[in-house]
Design a protein around this motif. Structure first.
Motif, short mmCIF file in Angstrom:
data_model
loop_
_atom_site.label_atom_id
_atom_site.label_comp_id
_atom_site.label_asym_id
_atom_site.label_seq_id
_atom_site.Cartn_x
_atom_site.Cartn_y
_atom_site.Cartn_z
N LEU A 86 -6.83 -24.38 -28.05
CA LEU A 86 -6.57 -25.18 -26.86
C LEU A 86 -5.70 -24.42 -25.87
CD1 LEU A 86 -5.91 -28.73 -28.39
CD2 LEU A 86 -7.83 -28.04 -26.95
N TYR A 87 -4.73 -23.69 -26.38
CA TYR A 87 -3.87 -22.89 -25.52
C TYR A 87 -4.68 -21.84 -24.78
CZ TYR A 87 -0.37 -19.51 -24.06
OH TYR A 87 0.38 -18.65 -23.32
N GLY A 88 -5.61 -21.17 -25.48
CA GLY A 88 -6.44 -20.15 -24.84
C GLY A 88 -7.30 -20.71 -23.72
N VAL A 89 -7.92 -21.88 -23.97
CA VAL A 89 -8.74 -22.52 -22.94
C VAL A 89 -7.88 -22.96 -21.76
CG1 VAL A 89 -10.27 -24.46 -22.44
CG2 VAL A 89 -10.47 -23.26 -24.62
N GLY A 90 -6.74 -23.57 -22.05
CA GLY A 90 -5.85 -24.02 -20.99
C GLY A 90 -5.33 -22.87 -20.15
N LEU A 91 -5.04 -21.75 -20.79
CA LEU A 91 -4.54 -20.59 -20.07
C LEU A 91 -5.61 -20.00 -19.16
CD1 LEU A 91 -1.88 -18.99 -19.95
CD2 LEU A 91 -2.85 -17.41 -21.63
N ARG A 92 -6.86 -20.05 -19.59
CA ARG A 92 -7.95 -19.55 -18.76
C ARG A 92 -8.06 -20.37 -17.47
NH1 ARG A 92 -12.50 -16.55 -19.27
NH2 ARG A 92 -12.19 -16.16 -21.49
N TYR A 93 -7.79 -21.66 -17.56
CA TYR A 93 -7.90 -22.54 -16.40
C TYR A 93 -6.67 -22.55 -15.50
CZ TYR A 93 -12.10 -24.64 -18.49
OH TYR A 93 -13.34 -24.85 -19.02
N THR A 94 -5.56 -22.02 -16.00
CA THR A 94 -4.32 -22.10 -15.22
C THR A 94 -3.74 -20.71 -15.00
OG1 THR A 94 -3.09 -22.54 -17.28
CG2 THR A 94 -3.81 -24.45 -16.01
N SER A 95 -2.51 -20.49 -15.43
CA SER A 95 -1.85 -19.20 -15.23
C SER A 95 -0.93 -18.92 -16.41
CB SER A 95 -1.02 -19.21 -13.93
OG SER A 95 0.09 -20.09 -14.05
N SER A 96 -0.54 -17.66 -16.54
CA SER A 96 0.38 -17.29 -17.62
C SER A 96 1.75 -17.94 -17.42
CB SER A 96 0.53 -15.77 -17.68
OG SER A 96 1.10 -15.27 -16.49
N THR A 97 2.12 -18.17 -16.16
CA THR A 97 3.40 -18.81 -15.86
C THR A 97 3.42 -20.24 -16.36
OG1 THR A 97 3.63 -17.44 -13.88
CG2 THR A 97 5.03 -19.39 -14.03
N LEU A 98 2.33 -20.98 -16.13
CA LEU A 98 2.25 -22.35 -16.61
C LEU A 98 2.23 -22.38 -18.14
CD1 LEU A 98 2.04 -25.35 -16.16
CD2 LEU A 98 -0.43 -25.10 -15.85
N GLY A 99 1.55 -21.40 -18.75
CA GLY A 99 1.55 -21.32 -20.21
C GLY A 99 2.95 -21.16 -20.76
N ALA A 100 3.74 -20.28 -20.12
CA ALA A 100 5.13 -20.08 -20.54
C ALA A 100 5.97 -21.33 -20.27
CB ALA A 100 5.72 -18.87 -19.82
N ALA A 101 5.70 -21.98 -19.14
CA ALA A 101 6.48 -23.18 -18.77
C ALA A 101 6.21 -24.32 -19.74
CB ALA A 101 6.14 -23.60 -17.34
N SER A 102 4.95 -24.47 -20.13
CA SER A 102 4.60 -25.58 -21.03
C SER A 102 5.29 -25.45 -22.38
CB SER A 102 3.08 -25.65 -21.22
OG SER A 102 2.61 -24.53 -21.95
N PHE A 103 5.64 -24.22 -22.75
CA PHE A 103 6.31 -23.98 -24.03
C PHE A 103 7.65 -24.71 -24.10
CE2 PHE A 103 8.44 -21.28 -27.27
CZ PHE A 103 7.48 -21.37 -28.25
N ASN A 104 8.26 -24.98 -22.92
CA ASN A 104 9.55 -25.66 -22.88
C ASN A 104 9.45 -27.14 -23.22
OD1 ASN A 104 11.74 -23.68 -21.59
ND2 ASN A 104 9.79 -23.28 -20.61
N THR A 105 8.22 -27.68 -23.28
CA THR A 105 8.06 -29.09 -23.66
C THR A 105 8.05 -29.27 -25.18
OG1 THR A 105 5.63 -28.97 -23.69
CG2 THR A 105 6.69 -29.49 -21.58
N LEU A 106 7.95 -28.18 -25.94
CA LEU A 106 7.81 -28.29 -27.40
C LEU A 106 8.96 -29.02 -28.08
CD1 LEU A 106 6.20 -24.86 -28.36
CD2 LEU A 106 5.14 -27.11 -28.41
N PRO A 107 10.24 -28.69 -27.77
CA PRO A 107 11.33 -29.43 -28.44
C PRO A 107 11.28 -30.93 -28.17
CG PRO A 107 12.17 -27.43 -27.44
CD PRO A 107 10.78 -27.58 -26.95
#
Length: 344
Positions: A86-107
């Motif tokens: 899911l992360y790979g598909v989402g990253l293809r549709y968005t940007s590496s910055t958003l991928g890194a930003a979304s990581f902050n929602t994990l906690p």
């Protein structure tokens, strides 16, 4: 200098993650199939970790009961295979910055799932409980800001301006979908984080646990990739950025970072490690702007600020609650000791 080691190592860990988002995005931009990418990443991680696990654990590495094996299989299926794809598909549709930003929602997501599964308790009347709820809302607000609002450009690297415009146009059509997919991947990853604690009680070796999950995920990822990619030409790896990204994620991220994170948690605790999570976003923003030409917009800045603030609010609430629990335990011990001395 020894006192600085945890800080230097945790900065290194976040730098590794920041580069991971960038390399993955570049590999996908150059035509690598995201499902094939996940498969090769897990294969390399398995090749690295399984021999190490067998060397250090010997025959114990093969002793897994059917019930524990089934739990590992299911954890690998949704927590690693599902989340990474899911992360790979989402990253293809968005940007590496958003991928890194979304990581902050994990906690925040991990805590929310813990509450839903009754593994965490929220005391709404306490300041710490209220802070955790507010932090979750702020994190989700940051993710929604990233998804629905871009705003004017604040910074961009002119040398890659044409590339930036192309990426921006592509993202405008699929950005919301990609953000939703990234958040779904984070939900699966958070669920994996919450549930693996129970399995580790039955199978306490973290090294063997990780190696076994990588092995199972490699098999699962193969069938997922076959289902979505019938043409075998994208499976060919050349000496290009795709091979570099696969090797980096499989060796550096999965193997080296796992050990470094375990060392930091042992020395300083999980909260200390989580507090440095936004650093990977900062590193990725800088690298993406100069190397990929990704523009920094007002929406991305506002979204990032909300995500980081929400993260720290949740961490503050958990830290406050943990401190109160320790004080309560110390008071109980004092009462027991005084009672025992009176009896004597």
């Amino acid at each position: 200098m020894e006192g600085m080691q945890p800080y230097l190592i945790v900065i290194l860990v976040q730098a590794i993650y920041g580069v991971m988002y960038l390399l993955t995005k570049v590999a996908l931009n150059h035509g690598m199939n995201s499902f094939v990418f996940v498969f090769y990443r897990q294969v390399i991680a398995t090749v690295v970790l399984v021999p190490i696990a067998i060397i250090f654990k010997g025959k114990d590495a093969l002793k897994v009961s059917p019930a524990v094996f089934l739990k590992m299989f299911m954890l690998s299926l949704f927590g690693i295979t599902g989340a990474l794809n899911l992360y790979g598909v989402g990253l293809r549709y968005t940007s590496s910055t958003l991928g890194a930003a979304s990581f902050n929602t994990l906690p925040a997501m991990t805590f929310l799932l813990g509450v839903l599964l009754r593994m965490e308790v929220v005391k709404l009347k306490s300041l710490s409980g209220t802070a955790k709820i507010v932090g979750i809302v702020v994190c989700l607000g940051g993710a929604m800001t990233y998804a629905f609002y871009k705003g004017p450009r604040l910074l961009s690297w002119s040398h890659h301006d044409s590339v930036a415009r192309k990426d921006s146009q592509h993202s405008n059509n699929t950005w919301i979908t990609g953000t939703f997919i990234l958040l779904c991947g984070n939900i699966l990853w958070s669920l994996w984080t919450v549930l693996q604690g129970r399995v580790l009680k039955e199978y306490p070796s973290k090294l063997l646990f990780t190696a076994m999950q990588c092995f199972l995920s490699a098999i699962q990822s193969f069938f997922v990739a076959i289902a979505f990619e019938h043409d075998f030409s994208p499976w060919k790896l050349g000496f290009d950025v795709g091979l570099l990204a696969v090797a980096y994620c499989g060796i550096v991220v999965t193997s080296i970072t796992f050990y470094l994170q375990a060392w930091v948690i042992e020395e300083k605790g999980p909260v200390f490690l989580a507090m440095f999570t936004p650093l990977s976003l900062v590193i990725n923003v800088i690298l993406s702007m100069f190397l990929l030409g990704e523009a920094i917009t007002l929406g991305s800045v506002c979204g990032a600020v909300l995500l980081v603030c929400g993260l720290y609010i949740v961490l503050w609430g958990k830290n406050k609650e943990a401190g109160r629990s320790e004080i309560h335990q110390e008071r109980q011990m004092t009462v027991l000791e005084s009672t025992a001395s009176e009896v004597v």
